[in-house]
Design an enzyme around this catalytic site. Sequence first.
Site, short mmCIF file in Angstrom:
data_model
loop_
_atom_site.label_atom_id
_atom_site.label_comp_id
_atom_site.label_asym_id
_atom_site.label_seq_id
_atom_site.Cartn_x
_atom_site.Cartn_y
_atom_site.Cartn_z
N CYS A 433 39.91 50.75 37.09
CA CYS A 433 39.07 50.39 38.23
C CYS A 433 37.69 50.98 37.97
CB CYS A 433 39.67 50.88 39.55
SG CYS A 433 39.89 52.68 39.63
N LYS A 434 36.98 51.41 38.98
CA LYS A 434 35.65 51.97 38.77
C LYS A 434 35.72 53.37 38.19
CE LYS A 434 31.27 52.81 41.23
NZ LYS A 434 31.06 54.19 40.76
#
Length: 507
Positions: A433-434
């Site tokens: 993800c981020k």
Amino acid sequence: MLFRRFYDENLAQASYMIACEKTRDAIVVDPNSDIAQYARAAGADRVKIAHVTETHIHADFVSGAHALAKAAGATLHLSGEGGKEWGYTTAALKGARALRDGTRIDVGRVRVRVAHTPGHTPEHLAFFVTDLERGEDPVGVLTGDFVFVGDVGRPDLLELAVGAKGTMESSARELFRSLERISAEPDHLQIWPGHGAGSACGKSLGSMPQSTLGYEKLFNWAFGDMDEKEFIARVLDDQPAPPRYFAVMKRMNRRGAERTTSPEPSYGGMPELVTALENGTIVVDTRPAAKFAAGHAPGTLNIPLGKSFLNWSGALVPEDRDFHVITEAESDDAVKQMLGDLCKVGLTRVRSVFQADVLHEWNSRHGELERVAQLDAPELNKRSGKNGLQVVDVRSPEEWSHGHMPGAIHIPLAQLPERVGELDASAPIVLHCKGGGRSSIATSFLQSRGLSDVSNLAGGFDAWVAQGFKVDAGKTGPPSGAVKVSKSRRSSSRRKSAPSPRARRKS
């Protein structure tokens, strides 16, 4: 006029209590299922809750409107707009006052004027609040999921969450018209929204608790210079995937949610945990991701206790199945708080609570705990494209469109339960993800489904970018149902409503 804002960090949700200082009558707007907090506040302010209402049929939490009105002996007001198909059911409206565009609710010397503002939902209302002791003009408006700080309510939930096919574009069109209508209101009007940053009811909500209409006309993209077609394209573009519990909440709240009661904690030990896992019952480990990665009972799902706990629990745990919880909470009160929070998203079927020290016993009796493999960005770069490696990006559509790894598979975390079958279980999988939080949850979800060769990218996409590795930009294709409109297309004239401060500043 007395004014109180209640904000639930776990739901990113705001509710309000407004009271008349003379008559001591109060109205509560958009209460969630924790109705005791409003009773406590009313007692502290020495006011009586005489009216209860809500802006629309909520999809992201269990409404407390019916339960609070009943407990307080208050008049319940619900939207009478939206039609039979999408409005409140007949049963929900029984005993309630149906609100229409232009209806007034008088709370002592405080006047609440109802405006029908469809778009996010067909029955949506906004409430203009006037303190008659100070003047006849409204001081602010409770906008619910219509206008947020920096954004507007998404118009696609009826189609994506409830399955009403073909409604997202017509809803976006209604939202455009509702924005035209509110644009004609005075710039000083305060905006009191129903959600803040972190809510899935929009894509770029601000963190500020309130704003003014004039400020939003200046800086909220939805009030910008565009025609209806471009607005529809932009508002439908890159919306976050709605968690699957949204559909459940919508059905429950449409018919009038009853008061939810949190179950008393029932503590279990090693035999109960073994039985639960052998039977395939969901066991949610609420410890931090790092602790879960270092060692956990095989088959458990990690959803760390924090601000996103309810959102991801609602997305990954079916509301119609029993489940168990592993926790580090050290007191009954903390456990009760967690169970009460789960009730806010309809998760009431917690059968056992296990203290985290049960994992030490597991390690001694059942062998080594399972771990989550962590891969760093340089190692992933070396392995990319080899041995059928699948890189799965669990970020939102908006994050993906701003940049993603070449060859990655995009499956937002909220969609993983429905789309897990798209992955090759026989080939290695790396999730990211981020920064690593959502992908840690996703990795545990795949492990709990029996996939063994899964890893989490430490540091996430941010770490990949920091190393200077290649990034692709843009979409792989338009979102389903979206309208493709060039961003260069502009209306030759602004909306027919009063011009925004930006327009006046340019003239």
